[in-house]
Design an enzyme around this catalytic site. Structure first.
Site, PDB file in Angstrom:
ATOM      1  CB  SER A  58      -0.908   0.018   1.228  1.00 48.16           C
ATOM      2  OG  SER A  58      -1.551   1.270   1.324  1.00 48.16           O
ATOM      3  CB  SER A  63      -2.387   4.380   2.409  1.00 49.58           C
ATOM      4  OG  SER A  63      -3.388   4.122   1.458  1.00 49.58           O
ATOM      5  CE  LYS A  74     -11.411  -1.032  -0.593  1.00 48.49           C
ATOM      6  NZ  LYS A  74     -11.435  -0.301  -1.858  1.00 48.49           N
ATOM      7  CG  ASN A 123     -12.328   3.933   1.076  1.00 50.51           C
ATOM      8  OD1 ASN A 123     -13.095   4.647   1.725  1.00 50.51           O
ATOM      9  ND2 ASN A 123     -11.686   4.377   0.014  1.00 50.51           N
ATOM     10  CG  ASP A 150     -12.440   3.506  -3.367  1.00 50.19           C
ATOM     11  OD1 ASP A 150     -11.349   3.987  -3.011  1.00 50.19           O
ATOM     12  OD2 ASP A 150     -12.782   2.337  -3.102  1.00 50.19           O
ATOM     13  CB  ALA A 204     -18.874  -4.892 -13.824  1.00 44.07           C
ATOM     14  N   GLY A 247     -15.105  -3.599  -8.030  1.00 45.40           N
ATOM     15  CA  GLY A 247     -15.352  -2.659  -6.937  1.00 45.40           C
ATOM     16  C   GLY A 247     -15.144  -1.218  -7.362  1.00 45.40           C
ATOM     17  NE  ARG A 273     -13.275 -11.311 -18.364  1.00 48.03           N
ATOM     18  CZ  ARG A 273     -12.125 -11.625 -17.804  1.00 48.03           C
ATOM     19  NH1 ARG A 273     -11.111 -12.020 -18.562  1.00 48.03           N
ATOM     20  NH2 ARG A 273     -11.948 -11.524 -16.502  1.00 48.03           N
ATOM     21  CB  THR A 274     -18.436 -11.328 -16.292  1.00 49.27           C
ATOM     22  OG1 THR A 274     -17.109 -11.840 -16.466  1.00 49.27           O
ATOM     23  CG2 THR A 274     -19.349 -12.403 -15.736  1.00 49.27           C
TER      24      THR A 274
HETATM   25  P1  ATR Z   1     -11.605  -3.961  -8.807  1.00 50.21           P
HETATM   26  O1  ATR Z   1     -12.521  -4.415  -7.712  1.00 50.21           O
HETATM   27  O2  ATR Z   1     -10.299  -3.425  -8.319  1.00 50.21           O
HETATM   28  O3  ATR Z   1     -12.261  -3.029  -9.775  1.00 50.21           O
HETATM   29  P2  ATR Z   1     -11.941  -6.565 -10.106  1.00 50.21           P
HETATM   30  O4  ATR Z   1     -13.132  -6.903  -9.335  1.00 50.21           O
HETATM   31  O5  ATR Z   1     -10.927  -7.634 -10.246  1.00 50.21           O
HETATM   32  O6  ATR Z   1     -11.134  -5.287  -9.586  1.00 50.21           O
HETATM   33  O7  ATR Z   1     -12.433  -6.083 -11.554  1.00 50.21           O
HETATM   34  C1  ATR Z   1     -11.588  -6.004 -12.599  1.00 50.21           C
HETATM   35  C2  ATR Z   1     -12.367  -5.656 -13.866  1.00 50.21           C
HETATM   36  O8  ATR Z   1     -11.473  -5.842 -14.949  1.00 50.21           O
HETATM   37  C3  ATR Z   1     -13.576  -6.547 -14.107  1.00 50.21           C
HETATM   38  O9  ATR Z   1     -14.571  -5.794 -14.745  1.00 50.21           O
HETATM   39  C4  ATR Z   1     -13.007  -7.616 -15.060  1.00 50.21           C
HETATM   40  O10 ATR Z   1     -13.956  -8.221 -15.894  1.00 50.21           O
HETATM   41  P3  ATR Z   1     -14.806  -9.518 -15.377  1.00 50.21           P
HETATM   42  O11 ATR Z   1     -15.861  -8.985 -14.467  1.00 50.21           O
HETATM   43  O12 ATR Z   1     -15.352 -10.118 -16.615  1.00 50.21           O
HETATM   44  O13 ATR Z   1     -13.820 -10.400 -14.667  1.00 50.21           O
HETATM   45  C5  ATR Z   1     -12.070  -6.758 -15.876  1.00 50.21           C
HETATM   46  N1  ATR Z   1     -11.027  -7.576 -16.501  1.00 50.21           N
HETATM   47  C6  ATR Z   1      -9.925  -8.068 -15.921  1.00 50.21           C
HETATM   48  N2  ATR Z   1      -9.201  -8.781 -16.809  1.00 50.21           N
HETATM   49  C7  ATR Z   1      -9.869  -8.728 -17.990  1.00 50.21           C
HETATM   50  C8  ATR Z   1      -9.645  -9.256 -19.307  1.00 50.21           C
HETATM   51  N3  ATR Z   1      -8.544  -9.978 -19.587  1.00 50.21           N
HETATM   52  N4  ATR Z   1     -10.561  -8.983 -20.272  1.00 50.21           N
HETATM   53  C9  ATR Z   1     -11.660  -8.236 -20.003  1.00 50.21           C
HETATM   54  N5  ATR Z   1     -11.931  -7.715 -18.780  1.00 50.21           N
HETATM   55  C10 ATR Z   1     -11.057  -7.954 -17.796  1.00 50.21           C
END
Ligand code: ATR
Length: 282
Positions: free
Chosen positions: A18, A20, A69, A90, A106, A133, A135, A157-158
């Protein structure tokens, strides 16, 4: 160290990486405050006890990082609007009556960065396009809705994860699969990357910005490299851009103010200090 020294820390697991302590240490020194900001690793099986009896830690407050968190928020007697709507805190502090209070800064960090580096960025409050999508996306959607954006479209992606955020935040928020990105870009006033794509060591963010309106602002929460390929492409076609380092720095401001009584500034020297530590060239 005196008994009255006000002490805060970043808590989570792990916390060794970190930045911080560097950020708060800079402000403590700059303002000549005799306080302390350290790191406290809280093991996952100890998190409920730690946040449930936070006063026993001896800290006046703390930052909370992954994976705690949600546990921290659940332990609070009071949450600000952002922490309540995200179910995640946070920033913690103990108020005058001994209550544990929690905030999620954030989203404020995201807004503070754009307010500082692109004043007037939200004048149109039209359509915002959020990539990702996780945190960070959730906090940014909250932030954009707090500034009355007309529509916030989330591409991920998801798709189910984007849909979950859209369901939480209501009808101004719409979820899409990644293949809809090309259709949406032409309508966007603001484009935000919240995925890890484009970060050093991660796959690139493959995107063609040619249909993006020239007036759109493009920002990335990735700050290593500071100028991501997304920002390079946007700047090359004349769009305004803002890098992601400021979000990291601005999210720290409300905590410092609560714990040490002064609202600190995100200045150029702080940016340089953190960039040097990250080994990132400006
Ligand atoms: P945080 O909470 O820090 O935002 P996270 O929950 O790991 O981190 O989210 C990372 C984001 O990057 C997600 O939207 C993830 O997509 P998925 O929800 O489909 O997993 C996206 N991401 C990470 N690697 C990726 C990849 N290779 N292609 C497309 N999206 C990706």
């Amino acid at each position: 160290m005196s008994d009255t020294l006000r002490k805060a820390a970043v808590t989570g697991h792990p916390v060794a990486h970190s930045r911080s302590p560097l950020v708060h240490g800079y402000w403590l020194k700059k303002h000549g405050i005799e306080g302390d900001y350290g790191r406290m690793d809280v093991a996952p099986d100890d998190a409920e006890r730690f946040y449930g009896d936070f006063a026993a830690s001896g800290l006046v407050g703390a930052n909370v990082t992954v994976p705690h968190k949600e546990t921290a928020a659940a332990s609070c007697d009071w949450l600000d609007d952002a922490a309540r709507s995200m179910g995640a805190a946070n920033t913690l502090w103990i108020d005058e009556t001994g209550k544990l209070c929690g905030a999620n800064t954030d989203g404020l960090g995201f807004l503070g960065n754009l307010d500082q580096l692109a004043p007037g960025w939200d004048a149109n409050r039209g359509m915002a396009l959020v990539l990702g999508a996780g945190g960070a996306a959730r906090a940014i959607v909250w932030a954009l809705l707090s500034r009355n954006y007309t529509a916030v479209h989330i591409v991920n992606r998801t798709q189910e994860k984007a849909q979950k955020i859209a369901d939480e935040f209501g009808s101004k928020t719409v979820a899409h699969s990644w293949d809809k990105l090309g259709n949406l870009l032409g309508e966007a006033d603001l484009l935000v990357n919240t995925t890890s794509l484009g970060m050093s060591g991660k796959p690139p963010l493959e995107i063609d910005l040619s249909t993006l309106p020239g007036s759109a602002l493009v920002t990335d929460i990735v700050y290593a490299p500071l100028e991501t390929d997304l920002l390079k492409q946007a700047a090359a076609q004349g769009n305004r851009t803002v890098d992601g380092l400021g979000m990291l720095l601005h999210q720290a401001v409300p905590g410092f103010e609560r714990w040490f009584g002064i609202r600190p500034e995100v200045d150029e020297d702080l940016r340089k200090l953190i960039l040097r530590d990250l080994g990132v060239s400006a």
